[in-house]
Scaffold this active site. Structure first.
Site, PDB file in Angstrom:
ATOM      1  NE  ARG A  45       9.759   2.122  -1.433  1.00 55.72           N
ATOM      2  CZ  ARG A  45       9.804   1.341  -1.659  1.00 55.72           C
ATOM      3  NH1 ARG A  45      10.131   0.258  -1.849  1.00 55.72           N
ATOM      4  NH2 ARG A  45       8.262   0.776  -2.447  1.00 55.72           N
ATOM      5  N   GLY A  46       8.086   1.254   1.966  1.00 56.19           N
ATOM      6  CA  GLY A  46       7.988   0.726   1.874  1.00 56.19           C
ATOM      7  C   GLY A  46       7.251  -0.041   3.763  1.00 56.19           C
ATOM      8  NE  ARG A  84       7.105   7.614   4.075  1.00 54.57           N
ATOM      9  CZ  ARG A  84       6.669   6.913   2.434  1.00 54.57           C
ATOM     10  NH1 ARG A  84       7.405   6.416   2.671  1.00 54.57           N
ATOM     11  NH2 ARG A  84       6.725   7.269   1.867  1.00 54.57           N
ATOM     12  CD  GLN A 191       8.248   5.096  -4.366  1.00 54.24           C
ATOM     13  OE1 GLN A 191       8.286   5.765  -6.027  1.00 54.24           O
ATOM     14  NE2 GLN A 191       8.142   5.335  -3.798  1.00 54.24           N
ATOM     15  CG  ASP A 232       1.634   2.604   1.945  1.00 54.38           C
ATOM     16  OD1 ASP A 232       0.925   2.197   0.299  1.00 54.38           O
ATOM     17  OD2 ASP A 232       2.608   2.058   2.244  1.00 54.38           O
ATOM     18  CG  ASN A 242       0.048   1.089  -3.366  1.00 53.24           C
ATOM     19  OD1 ASN A 242       0.954   0.529  -2.197  1.00 53.24           O
ATOM     20  ND2 ASN A 242       0.206   0.462  -4.345  1.00 53.24           N
ATOM     21  CE  LYS A 243       5.003   5.467  -2.913  1.00 55.01           C
ATOM     22  NZ  LYS A 243       4.966   6.650  -1.909  1.00 55.01           N
TER      23      LYS A 243
HETATM   24  O1  MRU Z   1       6.002   5.754  -0.412  1.00 52.86           O
HETATM   25  P1  MRU Z   1       6.824   4.105  -0.135  1.00 52.86           P
HETATM   26  O2  MRU Z   1       7.858   3.985  -0.954  1.00 52.86           O
HETATM   27  O3  MRU Z   1       7.049   3.719   1.225  1.00 52.86           O
HETATM   28  O4  MRU Z   1       5.705   3.432  -0.466  1.00 52.86           O
HETATM   29  C1  MRU Z   1       4.661   2.209  -0.986  1.00 52.86           C
HETATM   30  C2  MRU Z   1       3.930   1.549  -1.333  1.00 52.86           C
HETATM   31  O5  MRU Z   1       3.512   1.499  -1.569  1.00 52.86           O
HETATM   32  C3  MRU Z   1       4.356   0.238  -1.477  1.00 52.86           C
HETATM   33  O6  MRU Z   1       3.570  -0.147  -2.351  1.00 52.86           O
HETATM   34  C4  MRU Z   1       3.221  -0.492   0.236  1.00 52.86           C
HETATM   35  O7  MRU Z   1       4.540   0.675   0.891  1.00 52.86           O
HETATM   36  C5  MRU Z   1       3.481  -1.624  -0.312  1.00 52.86           C
HETATM   37  S1  MRU Z   1       5.079  -3.070   0.239  1.00 52.86           S
HETATM   38  C6  MRU Z   1       5.328  -4.323   0.283  1.00 52.86           C
END
Ligand code: MRU
Length: 350
Positions: A45-46, A84, A191, A232, A242-243
């Site tokens: 993820r990320g 995603r 996370q 993201d 973002n998250k």
């Molecule tokens: O759902 P995730 O864990 O993939 O979400 C990740 C995030 O929101 C991160 O902050 C983002 O992808 C940047 S990672 C360098």
């Protein structure tokens, strides 16, 4: 530090981010469909890391290629990998692989196989270099002797290595700044508590985990010098997806006069969308909210919402740190300049 994702003769090997830090386990994906599933189920993820995974998934698919229409094959598998919708890096990586395939589609199968595998590994390598550059640009913005608050995990685990937001923190530490980190736990997937804390503790960076609801309290305390998060997808006007929970942190940072920085590669910019309203927000399974560590904590009958991301309006963003420099408001202008900086000027006619 572990390698988040690796291309091997056996397949694409990923550290399983669902079980860290309790267990350090690895998943080997032997087909592109398995890579698509690993992305959807958050083994990996990320935003940048799922871009690398998707590129490797394409390369994996073509390891069995002996002939036929390669673009039709690509389009079929791209659908399975594109699991995603919010992180634009996934789309970006797939488009990059498709562009290469368009150029080499008439070459012999063994060359196509080799070139796609090389390109996927190049995307990974470039991501690490990009993160180092983000770190170099961002480090001067981090105040010495104060804490940095971060949300989710935008570290080595979310990328091919080093991290974006955590890359800025690492670079500031490497520059000799005295820093401690406050990591929001980041419900529901945790996370922050599981992954950010694991990475930072591993690197010997002083880390305090707080629950998401504590962020305002600490931002008001005067102990936090700045917030640094990843992204993201970033719209042309500087709105940042973002998250989930990032928006609340940004509002609380502004309310308390704490700078709010977003660290992200240029591949996270989506200048085709004018504002965050156009960014699709992924909805994740309700079980992520109803259960913690496999134990149900919510009564039957309660309705559940689980948007995985939110949009922080650009007015809360102090600056966006990229590998090509730091963009400041007005973002329409500064982000466009940064995006164009990487485009080779057209060759003058004649
Ligand atoms: O759902 P995730 O864990 O993939 O979400 C990740 C995030 O929101 C991160 O902050 C983002 O992808 C940047 S990672 C360098």
């Amino acid at each position: 530090m572990v390698e988040t994702i690796r291309w091997t003769p056996e397949g694409v090997v990923m550290v399983d981010q669902r079980v860290l830090p309790v267990r350090e386990e690895y998943v080997t994906c032997r087909t592109a469909e398995e890579v698509g599933r690993a992305i959807r189920e958050m083994v990996v993820r990320g935003a940048p890391a799922i871009g690398v995974a998707a590129a490797m998934g394409v390369a994996l698919e073509f390891q069995g290629y002996t002939g036929g229409d390669p673009l039709a094959r690509f389009d079929r598998i791209a659908r399975d990998l594109n699991t995603r919708p919010t992180a634009v890096n996934l789309k970006w990586a797939l488009e990059r692989m498709r562009r290469l395939l368009e150029q080499i589609k008439d070459r012999p199968p063994e060359e196509i196989r080799a070139r796609l595998a090389e390109e996927a590994q190049r995307i990974k390598q470039e991501d690490i270099e990009t993160n180092r550059a983000i770190g170099r640009h961002g480090a001067p913005l981090v105040p010495d002797g104060k804490a940095v608050l971060t949300h989710c995990n935008a570290g080595a685990l979310a990328t091919a290595g080093y991290g974006t937001a955590l890359g800025v923190i690492r670079a500031a530490m490497e520059a000799g700044k005295r820093i401690e980190v406050f990591a929001d736990e980041t419900r529901p997937f945790l996370q922050g508590a599981r992954l950010t804390a694991w990475e930072l503790v591993h690197d010997g960076i002083p880390t305090t985990v707080i629950t998401d609801g504590m962020a305002g309290h600490f931002l008001r305390s005067g102990r936090i010098g700045c917030v640094v998060v990843g992204a993201d997808r970033i719209a042309a006007n500087g709105d940042v997806a973002n998250k989930i929970g990032t928006y609340s942190v940004a509002v609380l940072a502004k309310e308390n006069g704490v700078p709010f920085y977003v660290a992200a590669p240029v591949s996270t910019l989506d200048l085709m969308v004018s504002s965050g309203d156009e960014i699709p927000i992924e909805q994740r399974p309700p079980e992520e909210v109803t259960h913690v560590g496999g134990v149900r904590i919510v009564p039957d009958g309660a309705r559940i919402e689980n948007p995985a991301f939110d949009v922080t309006p650009h007015r809360y963003v102090t600056a966006i740190i990229t590998e090509r420099g730091v963009a400041r408001p007005p973002f329409e202008e500064s982000l466009r300049k940064i995006a164009e900086a990487g485009v080779a000027p057209a060759t003058p006619a004649g």
